[in-house]
Scaffold this active site. Structure first.
Site, PDB file in Angstrom:
ATOM      1  N   VAL A 115       2.949   5.078   9.544  1.00 24.54           N
ATOM      2  CA  VAL A 115       2.959   3.718   9.009  1.00 24.54           C
ATOM      3  C   VAL A 115       1.653   3.042   9.439  1.00 24.54           C
ATOM      4  O   VAL A 115       1.230   3.192  10.588  1.00 24.54           O
ATOM      5  CB  VAL A 115       4.184   2.941   9.556  1.00 24.54           C
ATOM      6  N   GLY A 174      -5.684   1.657   8.993  1.00 26.33           N
ATOM      7  CA  GLY A 174      -4.637   0.857   9.627  1.00 26.33           C
ATOM      8  C   GLY A 174      -4.612   0.969  11.131  1.00 26.33           C
ATOM      9  O   GLY A 174      -4.406  -0.022  11.843  1.00 26.33           O
ATOM     10  N   THR A 218       0.835  -1.215   0.000  1.00 28.18           N
ATOM     11  CA  THR A 218       0.000   0.000   0.000  1.00 28.18           C
ATOM     12  C   THR A 218       0.860   1.251   0.000  1.00 28.18           C
ATOM     13  O   THR A 218       2.021   1.223   0.427  1.00 28.18           O
ATOM     14  CB  THR A 218      -0.890   0.019   1.269  1.00 28.18           C
ATOM     15  N   THR A 242      -7.648  -4.593   5.220  1.00 21.84           N
ATOM     16  CA  THR A 242      -7.649  -3.339   4.471  1.00 21.84           C
ATOM     17  C   THR A 242      -8.490  -2.340   5.254  1.00 21.84           C
ATOM     18  O   THR A 242      -9.333  -2.732   6.052  1.00 21.84           O
ATOM     19  CB  THR A 242      -8.208  -3.556   3.050  1.00 21.84           C
ATOM     20  N   GLY A 243      -8.232  -1.066   4.999  1.00 23.47           N
ATOM     21  CA  GLY A 243      -8.999  -0.054   5.710  1.00 23.47           C
ATOM     22  C   GLY A 243      -8.110   0.755   6.638  1.00 23.47           C
ATOM     23  O   GLY A 243      -6.885   0.765   6.478  1.00 23.47           O
TER      24      GLY A 243
END
Ligand code: SD4
Length: 326
Positions: free
Chosen positions: A217, A242, A206, A239-240
């Site tokens: 991060v 973090g 990503t 996903t989405g």
């Protein structure tokens, strides 16, 4: 609820796009059959997972290596100039700099990742180098870039893609610092795969949140958050937003729930419920999980509707809408 009503409900929740000419009548549709099993099986997050899965499937056929498959598969997305959330063409941080995160893991516990890395087109391959050629798991920032140079990776010119630059200029008009992933804004690719012999592997890559703080991060390079794989049990990816996923060690949590006997679907649902409990004010924020167990059963679940995943197995390939909590 009657069986027929349950069936109809599942049918609506699991709308599936079956690509013409690709799916045999044996193709199972998520939710139609409770415990469908496939070996080999490749799953990836979002629509771009279809092209990535095609590549992974081809590589698995050619090399028989599930780790080659999950690496080469997501490299397709890393190179996709239309993708604004993966690879160097992704949206930058709030300083206008693109920084990338990636991780890779095998079912025997080997893993590698890079985070906050600049100018490397294929961070997933750099993560694999960390896994295979260093005694470490994670390299960050300039150290990761130096390692790339040392290993002969090409270093790309630091220049935003035209689409990213346009979006960044627009964002700068207000420079509103809102590093959230809402229901529409996402795209990270997480891929998990199982070969014929029961070996699992996964990859996740990503450019992270658009307009994030420089140095931020997310979950994708963090083993256990964005990705976790264990040949004894199964694999999961996320996903989405973090931050919400890191707080619950999402992918590790799902694998551990499967170890305790949950199906991949049940494990994903439990992880989303946990994530919602641990992230107050999650309402406008999206996060989703994708999982498979070592028998080739799969599951997916998200906070909100809109999350989908690509599935490829011997019966064909499909883009599947995930169920969601809200
Ligand atoms: C992150 N999880 O950096 C990534 C972003 C993402 O779909 O998944 N977008 O937080």
């Amino acid at each position: 609820m009657s069986d027929r009503r349950k069936f109809l409900k599942n049918t609506i929740l699991s709308s599936v796009l079956i690509l013409p000419g690709t799916v045999s009548s044996a193709m199972s549709l998520n939710g139609f059959k409770k415990r469908e099993k496939h070996k080999p099986l490749i799953l990836s997050t979002w629509n771009h997972g279809m092209a990535a899965n095609d590549k992974a499937w081809e590589v698995l056929g050619e090399t028989g290596s599930i780790v080659d498959a999950v690496e080469k598969g997501v490299m397709v997305t890393e190179s996709d100039l239309k993708n604004l959330s993966v690879g160097l063409q992704g949206l930058p941080d709030r300083e206008g700099i693109v920084t990338l995160d990636a991780s890779i893991m095998k079912g025997d516990g080997s893993c590698g990742s890079v985070c906050f890395v600049r100018q490397v087109k294929h961070p997933i391959s750099l993560a694999r180098k960390v896994m295979e050629d260093t005694p470490h798991v994670m390299l960050a920032g300039e150290g990761a870039r130096q390692f790339a140079i040392q290993e002969g990776f090409p270093i790309e010119e630091e220049k935003m893609s035209p689409a990213a630059e346009k979006a960044y200029i627009k964002w700068k008009e207000k420079s509103e610092y809102k590093p959230i992933i809402n229901i529409e804004n996402h795209d990270t690719i997480g891929m998990i795969g199982l070969d014929e012999n029961g070996n699992l592997a996964g990859s996740c890559t990503t450019s992270g949140l658009a307009y994030k703080m420089h140095g931020r991060v997310g979950d994708s390079p963090i083993i256990g958050a964005g990705l976790y794989v264990d040949n004894e049990v199964g694999a999961a990816t996320a996903t989405g937003l973090g931050e919400s996923i890191i707080k619950v060690c999402g992918s590790f949590l799902i694998v551990e729930l499967m170890r305790q006997g949950r199906t991949p679907q049940e494990a994903c649902e439990e992880a989303v419920k946990r994530l919602i409990r641990k992230n107050k004010g999650i309402d406008g924020i999206q996060a989703g999980f994708l999982a498979m167990n070592k028998d080739g059963e799969h599951g997916a679940y998200a906070v909100h509707p809109g999350f989908n995943f690509a599935m490829h197995h011997k019966g064909g390939k499909a883009l599947v809408d995930s169920k969601s909590k809200f």
